[in-house]
Design an enzyme around this catalytic site. Structure first.
Site, mmCIF file in Angstrom:
data_model
loop_
_atom_site.group_PDB
_atom_site.id
_atom_site.type_symbol
_atom_site.label_atom_id
_atom_site.label_comp_id
_atom_site.label_asym_id
_atom_site.label_seq_id
_atom_site.Cartn_x
_atom_site.Cartn_y
_atom_site.Cartn_z
ATOM 1 N N TYR A 147 0.887 -1.317 -0.101
ATOM 2 C CA TYR A 147 0.030 0.033 0.017
ATOM 3 C C TYR A 147 0.853 1.297 -0.053
ATOM 4 O O TYR A 147 0.697 2.172 -0.810
ATOM 5 C CB TYR A 147 -0.778 -0.098 1.249
ATOM 6 C CG TYR A 147 -1.635 1.244 1.296
ATOM 7 C CD1 TYR A 147 -2.613 1.387 0.896
ATOM 8 C CD2 TYR A 147 -1.249 2.287 2.222
ATOM 9 C CE1 TYR A 147 -3.464 2.689 0.666
ATOM 10 C CE2 TYR A 147 -1.815 3.437 2.556
ATOM 11 C CZ TYR A 147 -2.920 3.894 1.774
ATOM 12 O OH TYR A 147 -3.716 4.872 1.991
HETATM 13 N N1 LIG Z 1 -8.255 6.357 6.194
HETATM 14 C C1 LIG Z 1 -6.950 6.944 6.148
HETATM 15 O O1 LIG Z 1 -6.271 6.767 7.118
HETATM 16 C C2 LIG Z 1 -6.256 7.347 5.047
HETATM 17 C C3 LIG Z 1 -4.970 7.932 5.356
HETATM 18 C C4 LIG Z 1 -4.245 8.378 3.809
HETATM 19 C C5 LIG Z 1 -4.668 8.238 2.799
HETATM 20 N N2 LIG Z 1 -5.817 7.690 2.674
HETATM 21 C C6 LIG Z 1 -6.525 7.721 1.265
HETATM 22 O O2 LIG Z 1 -7.859 8.405 1.238
HETATM 23 C C7 LIG Z 1 -8.630 8.066 0.287
HETATM 24 C C8 LIG Z 1 -10.034 7.568 0.690
HETATM 25 O O3 LIG Z 1 -9.954 6.675 1.648
HETATM 26 P P1 LIG Z 1 -10.935 6.710 2.884
HETATM 27 O O4 LIG Z 1 -10.164 6.605 4.015
HETATM 28 O O5 LIG Z 1 -11.819 7.858 2.852
HETATM 29 O O6 LIG Z 1 -11.470 5.268 2.755
HETATM 30 P P2 LIG Z 1 -12.951 4.727 2.285
HETATM 31 O O7 LIG Z 1 -14.150 5.526 3.304
HETATM 32 O O8 LIG Z 1 -12.793 3.204 2.291
HETATM 33 O O9 LIG Z 1 -13.444 5.375 1.115
HETATM 34 C C9 LIG Z 1 -12.665 4.852 -0.048
HETATM 35 C C10 LIG Z 1 -13.724 5.431 -1.430
HETATM 36 O O10 LIG Z 1 -12.760 5.050 -2.422
HETATM 37 C C11 LIG Z 1 -13.849 4.251 -3.469
HETATM 38 N N3 LIG Z 1 -13.180 3.317 -4.160
HETATM 39 C C12 LIG Z 1 -12.728 2.310 -4.076
HETATM 40 N N4 LIG Z 1 -12.158 1.324 -5.153
HETATM 41 C C13 LIG Z 1 -12.732 2.055 -6.179
HETATM 42 C C14 LIG Z 1 -13.025 1.982 -7.519
HETATM 43 N N5 LIG Z 1 -12.384 0.698 -8.164
HETATM 44 N N6 LIG Z 1 -13.636 2.699 -8.349
HETATM 45 C C15 LIG Z 1 -14.381 3.618 -7.715
HETATM 46 N N7 LIG Z 1 -14.109 3.997 -6.511
HETATM 47 C C16 LIG Z 1 -13.265 3.219 -5.666
HETATM 48 C C17 LIG Z 1 -14.998 3.832 -2.445
HETATM 49 O O11 LIG Z 1 -16.344 3.785 -3.103
HETATM 50 P P3 LIG Z 1 -16.989 2.510 -3.906
HETATM 51 O O12 LIG Z 1 -16.745 1.193 -2.793
HETATM 52 O O13 LIG Z 1 -18.424 2.644 -3.880
HETATM 53 O O14 LIG Z 1 -16.293 2.344 -5.286
HETATM 54 C C18 LIG Z 1 -15.003 4.700 -1.344
HETATM 55 O O15 LIG Z 1 -15.881 5.998 -1.932
HETATM 56 C C19 LIG Z 1 -7.720 6.616 -0.362
HETATM 57 O O16 LIG Z 1 -7.072 6.872 -1.368
HETATM 58 C C20 LIG Z 1 -7.108 6.309 0.705
HETATM 59 O O17 LIG Z 1 -5.589 5.593 0.400
HETATM 60 C C21 LIG Z 1 -6.616 7.409 3.822
#
Ligand SMILES: NC(=O)c1ccc[n+]([C@@H]2O[C@H](COP(=O)([O-])OP(=O)(O)OC[C@H]3O[C@@H](n4cnc5c(N)ncnc54)[C@H](OP(=O)(O)O)[C@@H]3O)[C@@H](O)[C@H]2O)c1
Length: 225
Positions: A147
């Site tokens: 990741y």
């Molecule tokens: N949470 C953390 O600690 C953290 C820290 C640093 C960075 N991030 C980054 O922040 C971003 C958002 O994460 P989050 O924490 O908000 O997680 P989350 O609540 O799991 O949201 C992830 C989003 O990505 C979408 N997604 C996943 N695969 C997809 C696909 N193939 N096509 C279209 N949409 C897709 C999901 O929607 P569907 O499943 O409906 O498609 C969901 O809306 C990610 O890039 C993650 O790596 C998160």
């Protein structure tokens, strides 16, 4: 009215950014695979201000159709937030899942580059703003983290893209969250940031005057005393 396109808008940081962008006066085009969740968010935000677009970011055709639908409905795109992403199953290389790696690279890296390519002509037209959701994991070494490797790719690509677009008036911001309490994790993370904290950082970046480019924003939870 300016339009803000968000991938991964059905949950977590993307959904919080949708709410914040509407609060800041934008119309929002919300993309993800879960149409039901997107529709609930559109109901909350108002159909005059928000639209749902079913899109799997690993498909370039889906992403081209996403941009066409957003432009057909709202006429323009001013901000694009490439935010969709998934996390690791298992630990490191020895304990990781090869199919999960494939899906992570397709989503976190290729899907994000597809978003930029699909939206670029519209963003150039509006002299707009592209934001890429990387991670703190793209700036430090997390032992054995595939990741983390996908997020290092986002960091590198964001820097390349900023150079490529120099002189076009388009701004590129890398958002680099530390841990955020979202459905990304299967358990609650009470000491982590909230999704709204990252949404605030996104709105800060896009609210600067045209001569200010917020290149990278590393946002972390304050360590406990
Ligand atoms: N949470 C953390 O600690 C953290 C820290 C640093 C960075 N991030 C980054 O922040 C971003 C958002 O994460 P989050 O924490 O908000 O997680 P989350 O609540 O799991 O949201 C992830 C989003 O990505 C979408 N997604 C996943 N695969 C997809 C696909 N193939 N096509 C279209 N949409 C897709 C999901 O929607 P569907 O499943 O409906 O498609 C969901 O809306 C990610 O890039 C993650 O790596 C998160």
């Amino acid at each position: 009215m300016k339009t803000f396109l968000i991938t991964g808008a059905s949950s977590g940081i993307g959904a919080a950014t949708a709410r914040a962008a509407v609060g800041a006066g934008y119309r929002v085009a919300l993309a993800a695979r879960s149409e039901d969740k997107l529709k609930a968010l559109v109901d909350e935000l108002g159909a005059d201000r928000a639209m749902a677009i079913a899109c799997d970011v690993t498909s370039f055709e889906d992403q081209q159709a996403m941009v066409e639908k957003a432009v057909a409905a709202f006429g323009r795109i001013d901000v694009a937030f490439a935010n969709a992403g998934i996390g690791s199953k298992g630990q490191g290389t020895a304990g990781g899942d090869p199919e999960n790696w494939r899906q992570m690279v397709l989503t976190n890296v290729l899907g994000l580059v597809y978003t930029v390519r699909a939206v670029l002509a519209e963003i150039e037209k509006s002299r707009g703003h592209i934001l890429l959701n990387g991670s703190r994991a793209g700036r430090i070494a997390l032992p054995g983290s595939v990741y983390g490797a996908t997020k290092w790719a986002v960091t590198g690509y964001g820097q390349n893209l900023r150079e490529e677009l120099a002189g076009t008036g388009v701004r590129v911001t890398l958002i680099e969250p530390g841990m955020v309490d979202t459905p990304f994790f299967s358990e609650a993370k009470p000491d982590a940031l909230k999704a709204e904290d990252i949404a605030n950082a996104v709105i800060y970046a896009v609210s600067q005057p045209p001569h200010v480019s917020v290149a990278e924003l590393l946002v972390m939870p304050t360590p406990k005393a």
